[in-house]
Design a protein around this motif. Structure first.
Motif, mmCIF file in Angstrom:
data_model
loop_
_atom_site.group_PDB
_atom_site.id
_atom_site.type_symbol
_atom_site.label_atom_id
_atom_site.label_comp_id
_atom_site.label_asym_id
_atom_site.label_seq_id
_atom_site.Cartn_x
_atom_site.Cartn_y
_atom_site.Cartn_z
ATOM 1 N N VAL A 90 0.856 -1.180 0.000
ATOM 2 C CA VAL A 90 0.000 0.000 0.000
ATOM 3 C C VAL A 90 0.895 1.234 0.000
ATOM 4 C CG1 VAL A 90 -1.931 -1.150 1.147
ATOM 5 C CG2 VAL A 90 -0.277 0.092 2.525
ATOM 6 N N ARG A 109 -3.722 -0.268 -2.390
ATOM 7 C CA ARG A 109 -4.391 0.892 -1.799
ATOM 8 C C ARG A 109 -3.437 2.074 -1.768
ATOM 9 N NH1 ARG A 109 -8.720 -0.296 1.946
ATOM 10 N NH2 ARG A 109 -8.870 1.957 2.042
ATOM 11 N N PHE A 111 -2.916 5.679 0.661
ATOM 12 C CA PHE A 111 -3.307 6.493 1.811
ATOM 13 C C PHE A 111 -2.463 7.763 1.818
ATOM 14 C CE2 PHE A 111 -4.181 2.120 2.961
ATOM 15 C CZ PHE A 111 -5.463 2.197 3.477
ATOM 16 N N ASP A 118 -6.540 6.385 8.921
ATOM 17 C CA ASP A 118 -7.046 5.496 7.880
ATOM 18 C C ASP A 118 -6.082 4.332 7.648
ATOM 19 O OD1 ASP A 118 -9.167 7.245 7.612
ATOM 20 O OD2 ASP A 118 -8.471 8.110 5.719
ATOM 21 N N LEU A 119 -4.788 4.636 7.594
ATOM 22 C CA LEU A 119 -3.787 3.592 7.393
ATOM 23 C C LEU A 119 -3.764 2.626 8.571
ATOM 24 C CD1 LEU A 119 -1.393 2.315 5.843
ATOM 25 C CD2 LEU A 119 0.091 3.885 7.117
ATOM 26 N N PHE A 122 -6.749 0.382 8.519
ATOM 27 C CA PHE A 122 -6.586 -0.629 7.471
ATOM 28 C C PHE A 122 -5.683 -1.765 7.960
ATOM 29 C CE2 PHE A 122 -3.950 -2.203 3.941
ATOM 30 C CZ PHE A 122 -4.927 -2.727 3.104
ATOM 31 N N ILE A 123 -4.556 -1.427 8.565
ATOM 32 C CA ILE A 123 -3.625 -2.443 9.072
ATOM 33 C C ILE A 123 -4.288 -3.251 10.179
ATOM 34 C CG2 ILE A 123 -1.447 -2.810 10.290
ATOM 35 C CD1 ILE A 123 -0.373 -0.323 8.745
ATOM 36 N N GLU A 125 -7.475 -3.814 10.629
ATOM 37 C CA GLU A 125 -8.473 -4.711 10.015
ATOM 38 C C GLU A 125 -7.802 -5.935 9.400
ATOM 39 O OE1 GLU A 125 -10.881 -2.565 7.204
ATOM 40 O OE2 GLU A 125 -11.492 -1.115 8.711
ATOM 41 N N ARG A 126 -6.677 -5.731 8.712
ATOM 42 C CA ARG A 126 -5.936 -6.856 8.119
ATOM 43 C C ARG A 126 -5.488 -7.831 9.202
ATOM 44 N NH1 ARG A 126 -7.705 -5.828 3.722
ATOM 45 N NH2 ARG A 126 -6.517 -5.625 1.803
#
Length: 131
Positions: A90, A109, A111, A118-119, A122-123, A125-126
């Motif tokens: 990303v 993605r 960012f 936001d980043l 995202f991390i 969630e992963r």
């Protein structure tokens, strides 16, 4: 009778490589993820160092800056994907406009640096999804 007892598996840790020439950016990402036990952060100060890290012990995810001395972020992304296609990349840049070049190089993605949350989301969630 079927034996349903198998080996105990440890929770999977998401290994994240942060590639940025600014030590404060790398430190901030590390600090923002420090409470997440499902994430291991490793760092590289540029593209060449990132390639060495990926060759030695590939991460699951690489967060790549655009403007770095030596190898820029788009080239770094392309080289990382050529070295190990399984590494998700990303982009994390200060200036909008590089999304298309990063996508063509293999990034999934993009960012902006003024959107750290936001980043980090995202991390996180992963990591939670086991990817």
């Amino acid at each position: 009778m079927t034996n349903t007892v198998g080996p105990t598996s440890q929770p999977r840790v998401l290994r994240v490589l942060v590639v940025d020439d600014a030590p404060d950016i790398r430190a901030l990402i590390r600090a923002m993820l420090s409470d997440n036990e499902g994430v291991e952060v490793v760092e590289a100060s540029g593209g060449e160092e990132a390639l060495a890290v990926v060759a030695a012990d590939p991460p699951d995810l690489a967060v790549v800056d655009q403007n770095m001395p030596g190898m820029d972020g788009v080239t770094t992304t392309r080289e990382l994907k050529a070295l190990n296609a399984d590494v998700e990349v990303v982009a994390f840049t200060a200036v909008p406009g590089a999304e298309r070049q990063f996508a063509q190089a293999g990034a999934t993605r993009h960012f902006l640096k003024d959107r750290f949350g936001d980043l980090v989301g995202f991390i996180s969630e992963r990591a939670a999804s086991g990817r």
